[in-house]
Design a protein around this motif. Structure first.
Motif, PDB file in Angstrom:
ATOM      1  N   GLU A 111      10.387   6.387   8.409  1.00  0.00           N
ATOM      2  CA  GLU A 111      11.101   7.189   7.420  1.00  0.00           C
ATOM      3  C   GLU A 111      10.173   8.220   6.785  1.00  0.00           C
ATOM      4  OE1 GLU A 111      12.897   4.339   4.795  1.00  0.00           O
ATOM      5  OE2 GLU A 111      14.604   4.035   6.160  1.00  0.00           O
ATOM      6  N   TYR A 112       8.929   7.820   6.501  1.00  0.00           N
ATOM      7  CA  TYR A 112       7.947   8.738   5.943  1.00  0.00           C
ATOM      8  C   TYR A 112       7.695   9.894   6.907  1.00  0.00           C
ATOM      9  CZ  TYR A 112       3.579  10.447   3.946  1.00  0.00           C
ATOM     10  OH  TYR A 112       2.610  11.238   3.403  1.00  0.00           O
ATOM     11  N   LEU A 113       7.425   9.580   8.158  1.00  0.00           N
ATOM     12  CA  LEU A 113       7.138  10.622   9.142  1.00  0.00           C
ATOM     13  C   LEU A 113       8.372  11.473   9.444  1.00  0.00           C
ATOM     14  CD1 LEU A 113       4.821   8.628  11.553  1.00  0.00           C
ATOM     15  CD2 LEU A 113       4.152  10.395   9.896  1.00  0.00           C
ATOM     16  N   GLN A 114       9.512  10.857   9.441  1.00  0.00           N
ATOM     17  CA  GLN A 114      10.754  11.594   9.703  1.00  0.00           C
ATOM     18  C   GLN A 114      10.955  12.678   8.639  1.00  0.00           C
ATOM     19  OE1 GLN A 114      14.327   9.170   9.598  1.00  0.00           O
ATOM     20  NE2 GLN A 114      15.146  10.281  11.344  1.00  0.00           N
ATOM     21  N   ARG A 115      10.670  12.332   7.385  1.00  0.00           N
ATOM     22  CA  ARG A 115      10.775  13.337   6.311  1.00  0.00           C
ATOM     23  C   ARG A 115       9.771  14.464   6.544  1.00  0.00           C
ATOM     24  NH1 ARG A 115      11.259   8.702   3.117  1.00  0.00           N
ATOM     25  NH2 ARG A 115       9.077   8.837   2.505  1.00  0.00           N
ATOM     26  N   MET A 116       8.581  14.104   6.998  1.00  0.00           N
ATOM     27  CA  MET A 116       7.549  15.089   7.267  1.00  0.00           C
ATOM     28  C   MET A 116       7.993  16.042   8.394  1.00  0.00           C
ATOM     29  SD  MET A 116       3.562  14.385   8.078  1.00  0.00           S
ATOM     30  CE  MET A 116       3.806  14.150   9.822  1.00  0.00           C
ATOM     31  N   PHE A 117       8.602  15.506   9.428  1.00  0.00           N
ATOM     32  CA  PHE A 117       9.056  16.328  10.547  1.00  0.00           C
ATOM     33  C   PHE A 117      10.216  17.243  10.152  1.00  0.00           C
ATOM     34  CE2 PHE A 117       7.033  13.072  13.372  1.00  0.00           C
ATOM     35  CZ  PHE A 117       6.232  13.949  14.085  1.00  0.00           C
ATOM     36  N   SER A 118      11.011  16.810   9.200  1.00  0.00           N
ATOM     37  CA  SER A 118      12.183  17.613   8.825  1.00  0.00           C
ATOM     38  C   SER A 118      11.842  18.743   7.850  1.00  0.00           C
ATOM     39  CB  SER A 118      13.270  16.717   8.224  1.00  0.00           C
ATOM     40  OG  SER A 118      12.848  16.195   6.980  1.00  0.00           O
ATOM     41  N   ASP A 119      10.650  18.699   7.282  1.00  0.00           N
ATOM     42  CA  ASP A 119      10.237  19.782   6.352  1.00  0.00           C
ATOM     43  C   ASP A 119       9.823  21.021   7.059  1.00  0.00           C
ATOM     44  OD1 ASP A 119      10.781  18.251   4.160  1.00  0.00           O
ATOM     45  OD2 ASP A 119       8.727  17.608   3.839  1.00  0.00           O
TER      46      ASP A 119
ATOM     47  N   PHE B 282       7.398  14.333  17.467  1.00  0.00           N
ATOM     48  CA  PHE B 282       8.542  13.542  17.023  1.00  0.00           C
ATOM     49  C   PHE B 282       9.103  12.649  18.118  1.00  0.00           C
ATOM     50  CE2 PHE B 282      13.049  12.866  15.976  1.00  0.00           C
ATOM     51  CZ  PHE B 282      12.870  12.181  14.780  1.00  0.00           C
ATOM     52  N   SER B 283       9.139  13.142  19.340  1.00  0.00           N
ATOM     53  CA  SER B 283       9.668  12.353  20.455  1.00  0.00           C
ATOM     54  C   SER B 283       8.837  11.081  20.666  1.00  0.00           C
ATOM     55  CB  SER B 283       9.680  13.201  21.720  1.00  0.00           C
ATOM     56  OG  SER B 283      10.108  12.453  22.820  1.00  0.00           O
ATOM     57  N   THR B 284       7.534  11.225  20.656  1.00  0.00           N
ATOM     58  CA  THR B 284       6.632  10.079  20.825  1.00  0.00           C
ATOM     59  C   THR B 284       6.762   9.125  19.643  1.00  0.00           C
ATOM     60  OG1 THR B 284       5.102  11.479  22.048  1.00  0.00           O
ATOM     61  CG2 THR B 284       4.210   9.430  21.146  1.00  0.00           C
ATOM     62  N   THR B 285       6.865   9.691  18.449  1.00  0.00           N
ATOM     63  CA  THR B 285       7.006   8.885  17.238  1.00  0.00           C
ATOM     64  C   THR B 285       8.303   8.087  17.274  1.00  0.00           C
ATOM     65  OG1 THR B 285       5.722  10.530  16.006  1.00  0.00           O
ATOM     66  CG2 THR B 285       7.049   9.001  14.716  1.00  0.00           C
ATOM     67  N   SER B 286       9.379   8.721  17.683  1.00  0.00           N
ATOM     68  CA  SER B 286      10.679   8.041  17.766  1.00  0.00           C
ATOM     69  C   SER B 286      10.657   6.900  18.770  1.00  0.00           C
ATOM     70  CB  SER B 286      11.778   9.038  18.158  1.00  0.00           C
ATOM     71  OG  SER B 286      11.957   9.983  17.153  1.00  0.00           O
ATOM     72  N   LEU B 287      10.044   7.130  19.902  1.00  0.00           N
ATOM     73  CA  LEU B 287       9.959   6.093  20.930  1.00  0.00           C
ATOM     74  C   LEU B 287       9.145   4.896  20.432  1.00  0.00           C
ATOM     75  CD1 LEU B 287      10.542   5.116  23.789  1.00  0.00           C
ATOM     76  CD2 LEU B 287       8.501   6.343  24.543  1.00  0.00           C
ATOM     77  N   ALA B 288       8.006   5.163  19.818  1.00  0.00           N
ATOM     78  CA  ALA B 288       7.178   4.077  19.271  1.00  0.00           C
ATOM     79  C   ALA B 288       7.957   3.306  18.213  1.00  0.00           C
ATOM     80  CB  ALA B 288       5.890   4.637  18.691  1.00  0.00           C
TER      81      ALA B 288
ATOM     82  N   GLU C  24       0.829  -1.196   0.000  1.00  0.00           N
ATOM     83  CA  GLU C  24       0.000   0.000   0.000  1.00  0.00           C
ATOM     84  C   GLU C  24       0.867   1.250   0.000  1.00  0.00           C
ATOM     85  OE1 GLU C  24      -3.196   0.242   2.890  1.00  0.00           O
ATOM     86  OE2 GLU C  24      -2.919  -1.904   3.256  1.00  0.00           O
ATOM     87  N   GLU C  25       0.337   2.304  -0.605  1.00  0.00           N
ATOM     88  CA  GLU C  25       1.026   3.588  -0.592  1.00  0.00           C
ATOM     89  C   GLU C  25       1.055   4.124   0.841  1.00  0.00           C
ATOM     90  OE1 GLU C  25       0.549   8.082  -2.393  1.00  0.00           O
ATOM     91  OE2 GLU C  25      -0.665   6.473  -3.206  1.00  0.00           O
ATOM     92  N   MET C  26       2.188   4.688   1.205  1.00  0.00           N
ATOM     93  CA  MET C  26       2.317   5.229   2.551  1.00  0.00           C
ATOM     94  C   MET C  26       1.665   6.603   2.591  1.00  0.00           C
ATOM     95  SD  MET C  26       3.353   4.507   5.573  1.00  0.00           S
ATOM     96  CE  MET C  26       4.408   3.092   5.274  1.00  0.00           C
ATOM     97  N   THR C  27       0.847   6.796   3.580  1.00  0.00           N
ATOM     98  CA  THR C  27       0.233   8.096   3.857  1.00  0.00           C
ATOM     99  C   THR C  27       0.540   8.449   5.300  1.00  0.00           C
ATOM    100  OG1 THR C  27      -1.846   7.143   4.631  1.00  0.00           O
ATOM    101  CG2 THR C  27      -1.690   7.647   2.260  1.00  0.00           C
ATOM    102  N   LYS C  28       0.300   9.697   5.652  1.00  0.00           N
ATOM    103  CA  LYS C  28       0.528  10.130   7.026  1.00  0.00           C
ATOM    104  C   LYS C  28      -0.329   9.307   7.985  1.00  0.00           C
ATOM    105  CE  LYS C  28      -1.199  14.076   8.238  1.00  0.00           C
ATOM    106  NZ  LYS C  28      -1.464  15.510   8.488  1.00  0.00           N
ATOM    107  N   GLU C  29      -1.595   9.115   7.635  1.00  0.00           N
ATOM    108  CA  GLU C  29      -2.510   8.366   8.496  1.00  0.00           C
ATOM    109  C   GLU C  29      -2.056   6.915   8.654  1.00  0.00           C
ATOM    110  OE1 GLU C  29      -3.438  10.350   5.954  1.00  0.00           O
ATOM    111  OE2 GLU C  29      -4.388  11.968   7.090  1.00  0.00           O
ATOM    112  N   ARG C  30      -1.644   6.306   7.547  1.00  0.00           N
ATOM    113  CA  ARG C  30      -1.187   4.907   7.586  1.00  0.00           C
ATOM    114  C   ARG C  30       0.097   4.782   8.403  1.00  0.00           C
ATOM    115  NH1 ARG C  30       1.753   1.272   3.988  1.00  0.00           N
ATOM    116  NH2 ARG C  30       1.117  -0.819   4.602  1.00  0.00           N
ATOM    117  N   ALA C  31       1.010   5.730   8.231  1.00  0.00           N
ATOM    118  CA  ALA C  31       2.280   5.687   8.964  1.00  0.00           C
ATOM    119  C   ALA C  31       2.041   5.751  10.469  1.00  0.00           C
ATOM    120  CB  ALA C  31       3.181   6.828   8.509  1.00  0.00           C
ATOM    121  N   TYR C  32       1.193   6.668  10.890  1.00  0.00           N
ATOM    122  CA  TYR C  32       0.880   6.754  12.316  1.00  0.00           C
ATOM    123  C   TYR C  32       0.191   5.482  12.812  1.00  0.00           C
ATOM    124  CZ  TYR C  32       2.191  11.664  12.981  1.00  0.00           C
ATOM    125  OH  TYR C  32       2.892  12.847  13.110  1.00  0.00           O
TER     126      TYR C  32
END
Length: 64
Positions: free
Chosen positions: A56-64, A22-28, A3-11
């Motif tokens: 990786e998808y979310l990390q790119r989102m956080f770095s933008d 980001f802190s919570t995302t990194s821990l998970a 499946e294509e990665m989306t923000k909703e799917r990544a979370y």
């Protein structure tokens, strides 16, 4: 089929609500990465790959 990665799917893959910081995302990510790592759970390779892709998808989102 992958499946294509989306923000909703990544979370969802990381078991987090959309918009988690980001802190919570990194821990998970670290917890799931360790849980599904192929050296520990060889049958969980697909889940491991999805966790990596989601972070990786979310990390790119956080770095933008």
């Amino acid at each position: 089929m992958i499946e294509e990665m989306t923000k909703e799917r990544a979370y969802a893959i990381l078991g987090l609500p959309v918009g988690a910081d980001f802190s919570t995302t990194s821990l998970a990510f670290r917890n799931l990465r360790d849980k599904y790592h192929p050296d520990i759970n060889p049958r969980m390779r697909r889940e491991y790959t999805e966790v990596i892709a989601a972070f990786e998808y979310l990390q790119r989102m956080f770095s933008d």
